[in-house]
Write an enzyme that holds these catalytic residues in place. Sequence first.
Site, PDB file in Angstrom:
ATOM      1  N   SER A   1      82.573  90.554  12.166  1.00 37.97           N
ATOM      2  CA  SER A   1      81.429  89.803  12.374  1.00 37.97           C
ATOM      3  C   SER A   1      81.314  89.621  14.010  1.00 37.97           C
ATOM      4  O   SER A   1      82.252  89.801  14.676  1.00 37.97           O
ATOM      5  CB  SER A   1      81.565  88.343  11.914  1.00 37.97           C
ATOM      6  N   LYS A   2      79.980  89.600  14.300  1.00 38.75           N
ATOM      7  CA  LYS A   2      79.568  89.407  15.627  1.00 38.75           C
ATOM      8  C   LYS A   2      80.283  88.173  16.216  1.00 38.75           C
ATOM      9  O   LYS A   2      80.716  88.236  17.364  1.00 38.75           O
ATOM     10  CB  LYS A   2      78.018  89.470  15.761  1.00 38.75           C
ATOM     11  N   ARG A   3      80.271  87.186  15.249  1.00 40.04           N
ATOM     12  CA  ARG A   3      80.833  85.919  16.076  1.00 40.04           C
ATOM     13  C   ARG A   3      82.369  86.073  16.427  1.00 40.04           C
ATOM     14  O   ARG A   3      82.792  85.494  17.169  1.00 40.04           O
ATOM     15  CB  ARG A   3      80.815  84.678  14.794  1.00 40.04           C
TER      16      ARG A   3
ATOM     17  N   GLY B   1      83.123  88.475  17.845  1.00 36.93           N
ATOM     18  CA  GLY B   1      83.182  89.613  18.929  1.00 36.93           C
ATOM     19  C   GLY B   1      83.568  90.959  18.266  1.00 36.93           C
ATOM     20  O   GLY B   1      83.702  91.757  19.276  1.00 36.93           O
TER      21      GLY B   1
END
Length: 485
Positions: free
Chosen positions: A253-255, A257
Amino acid sequence: MAMREVRTRFAPSPTGYMHIGNLRTALYTYLIAKHEGGKFILRIEDTDQERYVEGAVDVIYRTLKMTGLTHDEGPDIGGPVGPYIQSERKGMYLDYARELAEKGEAYYVFNDKEDVVAKICEEEKKPYKFDAKYHTLSKEEVEEKLATGVEYVIRQKNPSEGETVFEDEIYGTISVENAELEDMILIKSDGLPTYNFANVVDDHLMGITHVVRGNEYLSSAPKYNRLYDALGWSVPTYVHCPPIMKDAHNKLSKRNGDASFEDLLAKGYLKDAVVNFIALLGWSSGTEQEIFSLEELIEKFDYRHINKSPAIFDDVKLKWMNGEYIKKLPQEEFHKMAMPYYEKVFSKQNMELLKLDKISELLQTRVEVLNEVPGFIDFFEALPEYDIDLYTHKKMKTNSENSLVTLEKALPVLEGLQDWTFDAIHDATFALIKEMEVKNGVVLWPIRTALSGKSFSPGGAFELAEILGKEESLRRIRIGIEKLA
Ligand code: GLU
């Protein structure tokens, strides 16, 4: 619209970057349609205004265009079942919610009661359900309240007994206890539908035959099914895709990184390689083949071969695959792509002196990701400080003593060359090897080392000498002699 035409839709919410998971959904959605000669539709789901990110729609258009996932209908090109932006469809949902209420499959909750019941459910940790004590209203009472303009939501009414069964192409038959089904909100107090309601209405009105999305929606599917059934609509084929993991425990996930599609491009991954790699995150053709063009994917993609187990995002494999795509590029194209990296590493003067096209030839078979280019070429710009231990190489049978002898003999030979070409350097060096009656490595390794100052270089002595040019090559050999003497 032809009856059995396959129609799929990619329905992103414009919330920012194109995540790898989103792109995979887009790709599978596209492939399912194209494999069947059907239509691929783009629908922007922007009813959640709080999550809306400026510019995010452009990212979606750009990504689809770049990857060749061309939509047949969408906000920018129109189509027979538009509008294709949910906020522009605002007026289309309420009547269906009212119809559900009339059928007893939904109910109005007026502002005061909404909070009370929500609080009780939260405290008792149970799903929100119709509660006769708070929710019972006669038709007249409802009309009265509506007329006063007081705020309300409309909720789905799910039974508390029995179970709901549905089919997913990937996960099979799934049955859920109705007691677990929350009475989800269909129409919010701002009058807009929730995603949960809009996706059902839109998929029906747009004639969607196959709904492809992440498996995080699997648990909501029974509620959607109840809506389809209640409205007398046929349920689409569900294709829920497995999660993409970065390792055994963490979702990509982008969250966390993890890279988005755009990040990967910025790092020097090729779009076609990324698309190919993503196709294999949860799907396989059932053969050994791993390199697929988009056309081949269209031909081979059978969604029944999507896996239900999580897919691992394997960096090493992506790098390898990218390297394969780089090797296949036409030479000039690779050269063009490498150019910005050369411009970053090389001085203006070296941009002219160095034989850049020869560097590209060397790199194209060695580089896996374009951002590795600087690490391969830095020594062309400036000879690094190096230790004379580099001259000692067991297999080449070299050490600092015989390397000194070699360089001292090679220097005048190379100085004497009129034209500084690969062949001339090669022939002169081999003549020297013959004359010295030594193995090739005894001469080649010290020259390569003196020219690069590194234990590893793309290309050997001749290539490096040719690229550096005569003057710089001789200068570096003299430095080598100095160091060794
Ligand atoms: N708007 C939803 C999302 O971006 C789409 C889910 C679906 O395809 O139904 O996650």
